[in-house]
Structures are given as C-alpha cells and as structure tokens.
Scaffold this motif. Sequence first.
Motif, PDB file in Angstrom:
ATOM      1  N   GLN A 167       0.834  -1.194   0.000  1.00 56.88           N
ATOM      2  CA  GLN A 167       0.000   0.000   0.000  1.00 56.88           C
ATOM      3  C   GLN A 167       0.872   1.249   0.000  1.00 56.88           C
ATOM      4  O   GLN A 167       0.582   2.232  -0.702  1.00 56.88           O
ATOM      5  N   GLU A 168       1.980   1.204   0.766  1.00 59.74           N
ATOM      6  CA  GLU A 168       2.904   2.332   0.771  1.00 59.74           C
ATOM      7  C   GLU A 168       3.509   2.548  -0.608  1.00 59.74           C
ATOM      8  O   GLU A 168       3.702   3.678  -1.061  1.00 59.74           O
ATOM      9  N   LEU A 169       3.826   1.435  -1.298  1.00 58.46           N
ATOM     10  CA  LEU A 169       4.414   1.539  -2.629  1.00 58.46           C
ATOM     11  C   LEU A 169       3.445   2.216  -3.603  1.00 58.46           C
ATOM     12  O   LEU A 169       3.835   3.102  -4.390  1.00 58.46           O
ATOM     13  N   THR A 181      12.402  10.745  -3.377  1.00 60.46           N
ATOM     14  CA  THR A 181      13.166  10.101  -2.304  1.00 60.46           C
ATOM     15  C   THR A 181      12.298   9.105  -1.548  1.00 60.46           C
ATOM     16  O   THR A 181      12.724   7.980  -1.227  1.00 60.46           O
ATOM     17  N   LEU A 182      11.063   9.481  -1.232  1.00 60.71           N
ATOM     18  CA  LEU A 182      10.137   8.597  -0.536  1.00 60.71           C
ATOM     19  C   LEU A 182       9.840   7.374  -1.392  1.00 60.71           C
ATOM     20  O   LEU A 182       9.818   6.238  -0.902  1.00 60.71           O
ATOM     21  N   TYR A 183       9.640   7.591  -2.680  1.00 60.18           N
ATOM     22  CA  TYR A 183       9.339   6.492  -3.597  1.00 60.18           C
ATOM     23  C   TYR A 183      10.492   5.485  -3.633  1.00 60.18           C
ATOM     24  O   TYR A 183      10.289   4.267  -3.550  1.00 60.18           O
ATOM     25  N   LYS A 184      11.716   6.009  -3.716  1.00 63.48           N
ATOM     26  CA  LYS A 184      12.892   5.122  -3.765  1.00 63.48           C
ATOM     27  C   LYS A 184      13.054   4.333  -2.464  1.00 63.48           C
ATOM     28  O   LYS A 184      13.419   3.140  -2.472  1.00 63.48           O
ATOM     29  N   ALA A 185      12.763   4.990  -1.334  1.00 63.61           N
ATOM     30  CA  ALA A 185      12.910   4.323  -0.030  1.00 63.61           C
ATOM     31  C   ALA A 185      11.926   3.166   0.121  1.00 63.61           C
ATOM     32  O   ALA A 185      12.253   2.103   0.665  1.00 63.61           O
ATOM     33  N   VAL A 186      10.677   3.360  -0.388  1.00 65.92           N
ATOM     34  CA  VAL A 186       9.679   2.296  -0.280  1.00 65.92           C
ATOM     35  C   VAL A 186      10.083   1.096  -1.137  1.00 65.92           C
ATOM     36  O   VAL A 186       9.935  -0.066  -0.739  1.00 65.92           O
ATOM     37  N   ARG A 187      10.611   1.353  -2.321  1.00 62.87           N
ATOM     38  CA  ARG A 187      11.053   0.250  -3.190  1.00 62.87           C
ATOM     39  C   ARG A 187      12.219  -0.532  -2.541  1.00 62.87           C
ATOM     40  O   ARG A 187      12.251  -1.761  -2.594  1.00 62.87           O
ATOM     41  N   LYS A 194      13.519  -9.325  -0.018  1.00 63.39           N
ATOM     42  CA  LYS A 194      13.876 -10.254  -1.092  1.00 63.39           C
ATOM     43  C   LYS A 194      12.850 -10.288  -2.229  1.00 63.39           C
ATOM     44  O   LYS A 194      12.760 -11.287  -2.939  1.00 63.39           O
ATOM     45  N   LEU A 195      12.099  -9.188  -2.402  1.00 61.13           N
ATOM     46  CA  LEU A 195      11.247  -9.093  -3.584  1.00 61.13           C
ATOM     47  C   LEU A 195      12.102  -8.607  -4.734  1.00 61.13           C
ATOM     48  O   LEU A 195      12.911  -7.675  -4.578  1.00 61.13           O
ATOM     49  N   SER A 196      11.937  -9.222  -5.885  1.00 63.78           N
ATOM     50  CA  SER A 196      12.731  -8.839  -7.051  1.00 63.78           C
ATOM     51  C   SER A 196      12.182  -7.560  -7.689  1.00 63.78           C
ATOM     52  O   SER A 196      11.051  -7.128  -7.416  1.00 63.78           O
ATOM     53  N   GLU A 197      13.007  -6.961  -8.587  1.00 62.43           N
ATOM     54  CA  GLU A 197      12.569  -5.768  -9.319  1.00 62.43           C
ATOM     55  C   GLU A 197      11.307  -6.081 -10.122  1.00 62.43           C
ATOM     56  O   GLU A 197      10.381  -5.256 -10.207  1.00 62.43           O
ATOM     57  N   ALA A 198      11.262  -7.273 -10.713  1.00 63.70           N
ATOM     58  CA  ALA A 198      10.106  -7.646 -11.523  1.00 63.70           C
ATOM     59  C   ALA A 198       8.847  -7.721 -10.674  1.00 63.70           C
ATOM     60  O   ALA A 198       7.754  -7.268 -11.102  1.00 63.70           O
ATOM     61  N   GLN A 199       8.966  -8.283  -9.440  1.00 63.29           N
ATOM     62  CA  GLN A 199       7.800  -8.376  -8.575  1.00 63.29           C
ATOM     63  C   GLN A 199       7.315  -6.999  -8.141  1.00 63.29           C
ATOM     64  O   GLN A 199       6.101  -6.723  -8.113  1.00 63.29           O
ATOM     65  N   ILE A 200       8.260  -6.143  -7.797  1.00 63.99           N
ATOM     66  CA  ILE A 200       7.894  -4.787  -7.367  1.00 63.99           C
ATOM     67  C   ILE A 200       7.218  -4.027  -8.517  1.00 63.99           C
ATOM     68  O   ILE A 200       6.201  -3.348  -8.334  1.00 63.99           O
ATOM     69  N   ASN A 201       7.788  -4.140  -9.740  1.00 66.60           N
ATOM     70  CA  ASN A 201       7.209  -3.462 -10.907  1.00 66.60           C
ATOM     71  C   ASN A 201       5.811  -3.988 -11.209  1.00 66.60           C
ATOM     72  O   ASN A 201       4.913  -3.222 -11.624  1.00 66.60           O
ATOM     73  N   GLN A 202       5.602  -5.311 -11.019  1.00 64.22           N
ATOM     74  CA  GLN A 202       4.296  -5.907 -11.282  1.00 64.22           C
ATOM     75  C   GLN A 202       3.245  -5.344 -10.327  1.00 64.22           C
ATOM     76  O   GLN A 202       2.112  -5.057 -10.729  1.00 64.22           O
ATOM     77  N   SER A 206       0.201  -3.159 -11.836  1.00 68.00           N
ATOM     78  CA  SER A 206      -1.165  -3.663 -11.690  1.00 68.00           C
ATOM     79  C   SER A 206      -1.997  -2.823 -10.755  1.00 68.00           C
ATOM     80  O   SER A 206      -3.233  -2.773 -10.853  1.00 68.00           O
ATOM     81  N   GLY A 207      -1.331  -2.182  -9.799  1.00 69.16           N
ATOM     82  CA  GLY A 207      -2.048  -1.383  -8.810  1.00 69.16           C
ATOM     83  C   GLY A 207      -2.797  -2.230  -7.812  1.00 69.16           C
ATOM     84  O   GLY A 207      -3.637  -1.717  -7.074  1.00 69.16           O
ATOM     85  N   LYS A 208      -2.513  -3.553  -7.784  1.00 65.60           N
ATOM     86  CA  LYS A 208      -3.189  -4.462  -6.878  1.00 65.60           C
ATOM     87  C   LYS A 208      -2.217  -4.978  -5.803  1.00 65.60           C
ATOM     88  O   LYS A 208      -1.045  -5.242  -6.070  1.00 65.60           O
TER      89      LYS A 208
END
Length: 579
Positions: A167-169, A181-187, A194-202, A206-208
């Motif tokens: 939800q923060e992301l 800066t806030l956006y980068k910190a949440v990622r 251990k979430l991958s870049e692909a999982q975070i981008n998904q 998706s917004g879900k």
Amino acid sequence: MNKNVIYAAIALIVGLLGGYLLFGGDANTTTAAHDHSEAASANEMWTCSMHPQIMQPEPGDCPICGMDLIPAESGAEGLALNEIKMTNNAMALANIQTVKVGKAVNEDENSMSLSGKIMPNEEANAVQASYFEGRIERLNVNFTGEKVNRGQLLATIYAPSLVAAQQELLTAASMKESQPTLYKAVRNKLKLWKLSEAQINQIETSGKVRENFPIYATVSGTVSEKLAEEGDYVKQGQPIVRVSDLGTVWAMFDAYENQISQLKEGQKITVTTNAYPNKEFEATVSFIDPILNTQSRTVAVRATLNNKEGLFKPGMFVTSKVNLPKNTGNETTISVPATAVLWTGNRSLVYVKTNPDEPIFEMREVSLGVKNGENYIITDGLTNGDEVVVNGTFTVDAAAQLQGKKSMMNSQDHTQEDTSKKIADIGRQKVSSEFQKQLKAVFDDYIVIEKALVNDDSEKPKTAASDLLKSIQKVEMKLLKEEPGHSHWMELEKELQTAAEAISKTSNIKEQRDNFEILSNYMINAVKTYGINQKVYVDFCPMVNSDKGAFWLSTEEGILNPYYGASMLKCGEVTDEID
C-alpha cells in the motif's frame, strides 16, 4: 684219597665264594638300588604346568584341566626367575602359536586403518529461511530427501507486513514526481524483503496488493530437514527447510593418540565401504581436529569425497587406509601382530619364547608405536628375530600368573603377601574342631568387614574390626599342640590384630581397604592352614594397587569386589577354593 677230598673241599669253597661274589653281591646291590628307586619315586611329586597348585604323589591327569602331570622338580629345572615352561600337551590344547618378528617392511604393515562414517558436507549446507513474518499458506516440500533446484518455489506465505508495504508503494508511486526520495525508499524496503525488481514493478503496474508471497530456493540440493509445516506462523529469518548439496560429502574418522603423528592435512587416503566392497575411492585429508575427545581419547579426522554419482549416503560406515612412509631410517623398528600384545592400560606386554627347542616363555614389557593394519610397531622391548606368542597369549599369561611369575596381572612378582610381611605357607595342619570353630568366629567378623566395603560402607568396618579383635583373643592357642602349627598361629595372630586395629581406628574407606588387603592376606593363610569347616573362595582383582592386584576371601562364588564397591563391583575372578 685224602688229597682228593682236600681238592674237592677247596673247589667247593671257591665255588661258594665265587657264587656269593657273582650273585649275592649283585642281589644286594639290586635290592639296594630298587629300594633307592622306590624311595626316590615315593618322594617325587607331580604337578600340572597350567595349575601348579595341584600336587600329587604319582603321575596322572590334572583334575582341573585334564593335562598330563609333570614331575614337580623338573617343571622349573634350568628356568630363569620369570620364565615358565609348558608341556607340549598344554601347547596343543591352548593352540599356542608363535612367530619370529622382524622389521616393518611389508606394504600392508606400512599403512594405517581408520574407521568412520559419511556425513553431509557442512560447507555445502544451506538453510532456507522466511524473509518476512507471516503464515505458511502452502509448503511445496513434501518430505525429507526430496531434491530441489535453485529458483524452485519452496513455500507461499501470507505476510500482513508486506500487504502494508505494498500500500505504501502504491501511494509513493502516485507521488514519485514530487517525492522521489520517498518512492525510492519504499522500493528499497521491499527489496530488503527479497522481492525482485520484476515483482515490485508488477505490483506497481497492476495497482493491486498481493496477499501471498513466494519463497524460492537459493541453492540446489537435497532436503535434509523440514523445519516448518503448512499453517505454521513463522517469524522473519526463521528456517523453513535445510538443504544439503551431496555432490561432495565428508568422511569423518576417529584417530587414536598414537596415530596422530602419522596424519597431516593434504594426505592422500583410500576409502572403502561395505556397500561397494570391490571399489576404492581416493580422498584427501582436509581437516584434523585440534582438540582431543577426552572420553574416547580420539581426534576427528575429515576427508572430502566427490559424490557426483550419489554413491555415498550420510550415515554410511567407511574405512580408510592411510599409506605411511617406509621405515628406512630406523633399521631396528620391529612389527608384531596385534594379537601378540596384552594391554593393561599402563603397560603393553608380549610373551617371548626364550628357548627355540622347548616351550619356555618369558613376559616382556614393550613400547608401542602406531598400529599399521593388523600390526603394531614396537619401538622398544624386542629385537629382530625374537619369537613371540601370537595366539593363546592369555593362556600363557594365566600360567605365569598361577606360578607367581611376572604377568599381565602381576608387574612385580606379586603374591598374596607382597603388601605385608611374608609368612611361609606350612600346608594344611590337623587341628581340633574346637579350634576351627574359634577361627570361624574370626572369619565371620572378617566377612562383615568385606560385605560392608562391598556396599561402600565406612562405618560398619570399624565395629566389625573391633569384634574381630575380640574374636582373636578368644582363640585358644593351647588347642594347637603340635609344631609348626603353634608358632605359625602366633605369627598370624599378631599380623591379623595389627591390620584389624588399623581398620577399627579410621572412617576413611580408602585406608580401610588398604588394611583390608593386608588382613585378607593373613586370613587366607590362616584358613588354608587350619580350616574353618566351611568352603570359602579366594578371589582376586587385578586392578588394585596400580594393576598389582589384591586377594580376598568370600563365602559366595560370584564376585563382589570390596576394593572398589559399586564403581567396579564385578571386577575379579575366583582363583582358588578352600574346603
């Protein structure tokens, strides 16, 4: 006519004189010789080479072991102080075998055997842990031993903290232009879980929000342990499964102290196992434990084995052969079969045949080196060419012990009187039943002391020893009318009183046991000499007095050791019976 009579008379006289000289003298001589032979035969005693306590006036079989009896005088003829002689019959019955020892030059003798087992390579082990707190919704590992591959899905976890982080992301993503800066910190926070870049981008695309998150294997291998089950609530960092890569395994061996000097890291060894009896596997010593196991007196030695084919299973027993350098520098080094060596804990002993033509043996104390295969290296005590007993060694030692010679149980010609004043054995004496009854009272008090020491009781021996002193005073010496029984009892009485008095004055159980040994020596002498109208057993423990051993009397055939009590209650053996 007169001349003829005279000649006839002279001839008769000469004939009678000649007959006397020829036959009469011979007859007397023969009779004298016969009488002498009978006297010699009557005085000759026969004994058993294995049981020298057996003495019989005529030849026959030993009543204990059935061996042929030998003349008592000839049994020790020409023997050195600590030599024993056995009969050929005894040698055959005990299957006693000897070999001549020599330098260790055989290839098998220049190798050392170690025993051990296969263990997983701890360097290749990995623990798969949960990176976030949550509940295991699904566990994809079903059993121990299952193979997993790197990147394989291991488990799915419901993680409430990750729901909030997503939800923060999504909120930070809507403000990433104004709040980069806030956006980068949440990622980065999600990456730490251990979430991958692909999982975070998904998630962002998706917004879900996802409720369940996967955990993937980071290594390939075999599941050696399941540490969690479906439905378990796990904390961050809590292990879920343990994975072992069995492509390499450890062979763990135990080496004794006298073998450590022959081992070093990087040494090549050959490993065998019962699972593949016709195969040998090469390995290298990779580690030698710097700490000695004080209980087993061994050091752990580790070798790494290639197991790409999966032949070695953890827990499998293996043996190794370590090749040692040939002993070319020391020409006096001797090797003997392990069966030749008797080990008492403090001493290593062998029996050497001292006469090549007769079965005469002598105990020899030796210093042991390493054990190479089925042989020991002897660093001191033997010379090249000595003939040692390799089979039936315990039988030879038993014969030496019974004859009072140096043996495994007797390091210094130990006898029953070694710890006390020597009083000669005068043999069984005929005494009245009244004297035996009075001596029996002394013996009964002795048995009370013995049983108390068996039970580790240090109080009862004091009162029992005082009772024993009173019982000795009641023994009437006037009942012993004949020598040497009278003077013999005077000596025994004095020593029995001294030992009993010492026991009566102390509550220290060690001091009581030391004096009980002396008391036992004289009590055995007394009972053997006079009898108490009761069968008793003479017991012996070889461990007392630093392996010198000690005797005691018992009314029971079973061993109950008064010198050690509960710590070694059954240590000992019955050496004699007194009727």
